[in-house]
Design a protein around this motif. Structure first.
Motif, PDB file in Angstrom:
ATOM      1  N   GLU A 231       2.307   1.605  -3.337  1.00  0.00           N
ATOM      2  CA  GLU A 231       1.209   1.976  -4.291  1.00  0.00           C
ATOM      3  C   GLU A 231       1.143   3.498  -4.192  1.00  0.00           C
ATOM      4  OE1 GLU A 231      -2.687   0.358  -3.461  1.00  0.00           O
ATOM      5  OE2 GLU A 231      -3.534   1.323  -4.981  1.00  0.00           O
TER       6      GLU A 231
ATOM      7  N   LEU B 217      -7.810   9.387  -4.284  1.00  0.00           N
ATOM      8  CA  LEU B 217      -6.803  10.029  -3.178  1.00  0.00           C
ATOM      9  C   LEU B 217      -6.541  11.652  -3.785  1.00  0.00           C
ATOM     10  CD1 LEU B 217      -4.412   7.234  -2.724  1.00  0.00           C
ATOM     11  CD2 LEU B 217      -6.291   7.661  -1.558  1.00  0.00           C
TER      12      LEU B 217
ATOM     13  N   TYR C 234       0.685  -1.194  -0.194  1.00  0.00           N
ATOM     14  CA  TYR C 234      -0.173  -0.064  -0.042  1.00  0.00           C
ATOM     15  C   TYR C 234       0.926   1.339   0.050  1.00  0.00           C
ATOM     16  CZ  TYR C 234      -3.301   3.468   1.647  1.00  0.00           C
ATOM     17  OH  TYR C 234      -4.125   4.725   1.656  1.00  0.00           O
TER      18      TYR C 234
ATOM     19  N   TYR D 125       1.607   6.574  -7.092  1.00  0.00           N
ATOM     20  CA  TYR D 125       0.891   7.469  -7.565  1.00  0.00           C
ATOM     21  C   TYR D 125       1.358   8.842  -7.380  1.00  0.00           C
ATOM     22  CZ  TYR D 125      -2.621   3.979  -7.028  1.00  0.00           C
ATOM     23  OH  TYR D 125      -3.694   2.855  -7.246  1.00  0.00           O
TER      24      TYR D 125
ATOM     25  N   CYS E  27      -7.601   7.079  -7.879  1.00  0.00           N
ATOM     26  CA  CYS E  27      -7.934   5.982  -6.912  1.00  0.00           C
ATOM     27  C   CYS E  27      -8.475   6.590  -5.714  1.00  0.00           C
ATOM     28  CB  CYS E  27      -6.451   5.497  -6.562  1.00  0.00           C
ATOM     29  SG  CYS E  27      -5.941   4.581  -7.762  1.00  0.00           S
TER      30      CYS E  27
ATOM     31  N   TYR F 174       1.129  12.649  -0.630  1.00  0.00           N
ATOM     32  CA  TYR F 174      -0.009  12.110  -0.243  1.00  0.00           C
ATOM     33  C   TYR F 174       0.148  11.724   1.229  1.00  0.00           C
ATOM     34  CZ  TYR F 174      -3.691   8.942   1.193  1.00  0.00           C
ATOM     35  OH  TYR F 174      -4.690   8.220   1.932  1.00  0.00           O
ATOM     36  N   TYR F 175      -1.059  12.138   2.261  1.00  0.00           N
ATOM     37  CA  TYR F 175      -0.743  12.094   3.643  1.00  0.00           C
ATOM     38  C   TYR F 175      -2.096  11.425   4.250  1.00  0.00           C
ATOM     39  CZ  TYR F 175       2.302  15.907   1.726  1.00  0.00           C
ATOM     40  OH  TYR F 175       2.828  16.687   1.010  1.00  0.00           O
TER      41      TYR F 175
END
Lengths: 623, 623
Positions: free
Chosen positions: A442, A481, A439, A446, A479, A526-527
């Protein structure tokens, strides 16, 4: 991080809000903006009034205190940090979320009829004053300037305003003399038919005179204003800094000069009265050019009919387009910076498994390696060294209370940069020193796809940066996000790490078009609150692009990464990359090898070189 | 197309600009905007004042005439058309190009000191008045309202204002009764604490009362205003249209109603005096809500302190989010529209090689096929039927002087749509009836990639459409190509084919976020002056998207194409498509087969069905 207890402070502030010694009539609300009198993003300790009153010390935020409420507006980068640092006296207003009221709307909602809202006229930008006072007035309230800063009246141990020595920059760093910059500025003034230009932003003063300072941490600037006429130059600056022979020589203060290049040095504090004198002496059609972000106090010094306000000043725009000397300097600075980071990551790889490296230790080590490089001056911002859940605090800075130990089980995010005499750096890498989960890989991939989408984008001349922002998000959006910050900011040349007028963000529309020579960051992320943070950031130079066709002869642009630090391939799920993306990574790493490898070799840093070679092995296609 | 000779007209206009019968003092410039008193995009013949004075009859443009100059501002869609239609008295001002001055800047540049600039206060929107008058005033000029429209004074054969019968729409079409719409509007008014709402846009009046008209070609609207109070409803409308029993019944004019739903019908021309009376009778805190695009005349009727202006009205926002009845209607309309186009393209394929089909013949044939469909009312805009170089004139409309014959050697572009009682359509297809060149296919494929990039985009709830615009351009940009228009516009439900507040364009920033139920067009293009034009346009519905993750529980959106007309596979260079893009085309065509195929079958249109099946054969991967 325990919150600052502000009960007594707020009580005290609410008293002075009614004290006739400071306010003619009581104010029912008092606004404490983030900035200083120059609307700086990074400020000196004496200007950290919002942090003093609230405890929240992120780089962006506005506090408003009323009789009943204390509220703090800040953006997505700081939601977690602000919530941690403020006590229950404060309400956090999450900007950018749909249901969060604007400051004006909130004031209108909570204030009793006919209220007076106070603010320091030197701190509030004129455009914001205008917007707020209009809304407040239409709701029956008044925005009033409070000359004495009310926070200062209760801040008994407020530090002194710094006044440090200056650095002079010669032509090999700046590419253009300050005289030629004045000539260019006056020609812009003539074009717009203005007679005066008021320089209020600290980095604009520094850039114009090819001087640097260290009054504000991380930003090599000094407290000063300048007023440029068609035949006069006035520099408002304090201290004995003008006694330094190198500075006198640089500014030719003791030479016989044409009068229009003679610099008149005046005390910093005399700007308002001098500007009022200029304002009073204007003849019809003599306009004065100011940024619309200049303080309300200075803007009011010029009668309305004589003001020429623009969102970006000609200095801001000229400063953004780097000349050959500056671009070469930025390249050199980024190579040195990459050397330091190769050393750091090689060191971390060995040390982290021992369990002795904390976020603070890692940050200090990064600074140590950077400081070994030529022309290193200081860091360009507070190092964000964050592991595991701390990585999700977007502008986190490790302090003893939050300091985590790096481990082989957590993602580590390092966002750091330095000021070198030849350039400013800002780079983020996200690493795992053990085995990342599927994950985590992944999500990282992205973010990488977004980073590449911007970096490799080709776009027409004249395109504004905000039109590229969605490219950085598309893979995440697919996705479900996203990340709650912009994608990039302008970067100065041995100047502020954040500068206008360009950038890459969904939030702005008034950015200036990207031009070859501009330098911005490319930093999607991304957080996941409570778990981890991912960000991949390069500083990139806008360059002309070769394209198959050339519609309307407009020409195209693209980006060249100046940052040359490996992107951890261990974190990449190669199966999610397109062939084009895989090639981008491989070509980028090849360039890191060649350019940074050569410098590591030259500096005799063989272990770091081996690390670089290992980390830049090409990605192989997976089926 | 030969240009309109305007020498005498301009002489005449310049005379009345000084004639004390019409102006208290001479005006040195006179502005002729595009719109009517409702700021409509499509206007009645009597309102085509800009076309009358200049000859340029595109849908967007502003003329300004001074003593010395006559200048026309228009956008990229119309550069070629305007240049063709205007004589040498006129200067074309290409909006969107870097060096084109704004109207205000141009005026400041050409006018003698202290000039008066006249404009019809009923035609100029309040926000534009404000912006212009501010710039002009700061340069020492004055923007002045000229009550009598100066074009009307010289337009001796000006047609009458239309006043056609109304159509009533029942619940099966609208999903909500006009009473419920009034209730919802009043609740929005209460939220914002306003007591009155002035409906000035024609489509907003039509939507609010579930009525349609035919006063303006292509837009099923009628000349009217409405003023909604918390307890009163005033409808300003002319003619004996209110004598129609169906309309009386629909509006319950003769029923005993609660007083707050009783509609008071007043003459169209009495809006200004009635609104002035409302304005004069306001007690403190009684605000009046108007669009900031309402005319200056109506806005001025309300004292400034009582005005509540917003860029988008609550009706505009409610109207944009289609309910289930409207969405189903739009689906039905698009299926019928696809049937008509399958018939047309099948017919063209047979007829074009004979060399007898002109652009006008093709457009007429398209209308003929559409008119055979149930609930057809009229076209939704002037059909753009263009072959070869005419395709590069973005908003081309064939006229006898320009009418080309379709051939097997040129690209044919058809942008057309219709008003059905259940929905509005707007579709563009670009076809080749012979063998397209590799270059034509390449360009077509880039446009298709852009079309798919928007149509298949997944984005978070709350995203504004302008953030998707670059997706449509990315494939073109990569090769140095672009197009000079936005990517999409909102589409009404049996209403205007262009409507706010959403859209997909780099030009706007103030668009409202996309929401499930909104309907927009997706229409990237590529145009080569003198050669050809390519555009691929579907109308798409915003729908919730299923995503793997759901960041911050925000939810995601995507688009569902409502338009179901084959995209000519002959024009596609399949080697340039990714697998995802190829699948998109194949799935889209599969849906066309299923949905439109069934309807063609039901209508017994077997030849067109065979054409559809042939045109929707799946694309096969090329190596």
């Amino acid at each position: 991080m325990s919150p600052k207890i502000t009960t007594e402070l707020l009580k005290h502030l609410r008293q002075v809000m009614k004290n006739p010694r400071y306010v003619q009539e009581p104010v029912q609300a008092y606004i404490v903006p983030s900035g200083d009198a120059h609307q700086s993003e990074y400020i000196a300790p004496c200007d950290c009034r919002r942090a003093f009153i609230s405890g929240f010390d992120g780089s962006a935020g506005t506090a408003i205190v009323t009789e009943q409420h204390a509220a703090m507006w800040t953006d997505g980068r700081y939601f977690l940090q602000a919530a941690h640092q403020m006590d229950s006296n404060w309400t956090l207003m999450k900007m950018g979320l749909k249901d969060t009221p604007t400051q004006e709307d909130w004031l209108v909602n909570v204030l009793p009829e006919g209220s007076r809202v106070g603010v320091d006229p030197f701190i509030i930008p004129a455009d914001q004053w205008k917007r707020m006072s209009k809304v407040l007035r239409s709701a029956g309230h008044d925005l009033v300037p409070v000359k004495e800063n009310l926070i200062d009246t209760i801040w008994t141990d407020c530090p002194q305003r710094p006044c440090k020595p200056l650095i002079t920059l010669d032509l090999s760093y700046t590419g253009v003399t300050w005289r030629d910059k004045i000539v260019a500025l006056r020609s812009k003034m003539a074009e717009r038919k203005v007679m005066w230009f008021v320089v209020t932003a600290l980095d604009e003063v520094a850039w114009l005179f090819n001087l640097r300072g260290s009054d504000v941490e991380y930003n090599p600037v000094f407290f000063a204003y300048a007023v440029i006429g068609m035949n006069t130059i006035r520099l408002f600056i304090d201290g004995d800094r003008m006694m330094d022979p190198a500075v006198r020589e640089h500014l030719q203060l003791d030479s016989t000069l044409e009068p229009e290049f003679k610099i008149q040095v005046l005390p910093y504090g005399s700007i308002l009265s001098e500007l009022q004198a200029v304002g009073a002496g204007l003849s019809p059609k003599e306009k004065v050019w100011l940024s619309d972000k200049a303080s309300y106090a200075l803007t009011e010094a010029i009668p309305k009919a004589y003001r020429y306000l623009t969102p970006y000043t000609p200095i801001c725009i000229a400063k953004a387009v780097k000349n050959a000397a500056e671009t070469e300097g930025m390249r050199r600075a980024h190579i040195k910076d990459a050397v330091a980071l190769c050393e750091l990551f090689n060191w971390l790889e060995k040390e982290v498994p021992k369990g002795t490296v904390t976020e603070i230790v890692a940050a200090d080590k990064a600074e140590e390696f950077r400081s070994q490089q030529k022309d290193f001056v200081e860091l360009s911002f507070a190092t964000i060294s964050s592991t595991g859940p701390n990585g999700a605090i977007i502008h986190y800075k490790p302090v003893p209370e939050t300091n985590r130990t790096l481990s082989v089980n957590e993602i580590y995010l390092l966002d750091s940069g330095a000021q070198y005499k030849d350039g400013t750096t800002d780079v983020t890498r996200t690493m795992h020193f053990g085995t990342p989960s599927a994950y985590e890989k992944e999500c990282f991939t992205y973010v990488l796809k977004g980073h590449i989408a911007v970096s490799a984008a080709i776009f027409p001349n004249g395109t504004k940066g905000h039109l590229l922002d969605s490219f950085a998000r598309s893979a995440l959006w697919d996705c479900g996000l996203d990340y709650l910050h912009g994608t990039g900011h302008g970067v100065g040349s041995f100047l502020n790490v954040h500068e206008g007028p360009c950038g890459i963000s969904y939030k702005t529309f008034a950015d200036e078009p990207l031009e070859a020579g501009m330098i911005v960051s490319d930093e999607p992320g991304y957080y996941e609150d409570g778990s981890f943070g991912i960000r991949i950031e390069n500083v990139v130079l806008v360059i002309p692009a070769e394209t198959k066709y050339n519609f309307k002869n407009r020409g195209s642009l693209t980006f060249e990464p100046l940052t040359l630090v490996p992107i951890q391939t261990k974190m990449i799920d190669v199966s999610l990359l397109t062939e084009k993306e895989r090639n981008w990574v491989n070509e980028y790493h090849q360039k890191c090898r060649e350019v940074v490898g050569a410098e590591l070799e030259r500096q005799g840093r063989h272990e770091a070189l081996r690390w670089l070679l290992r980390e830049t092995e090409p990605l192989v296609r997976v089926q």
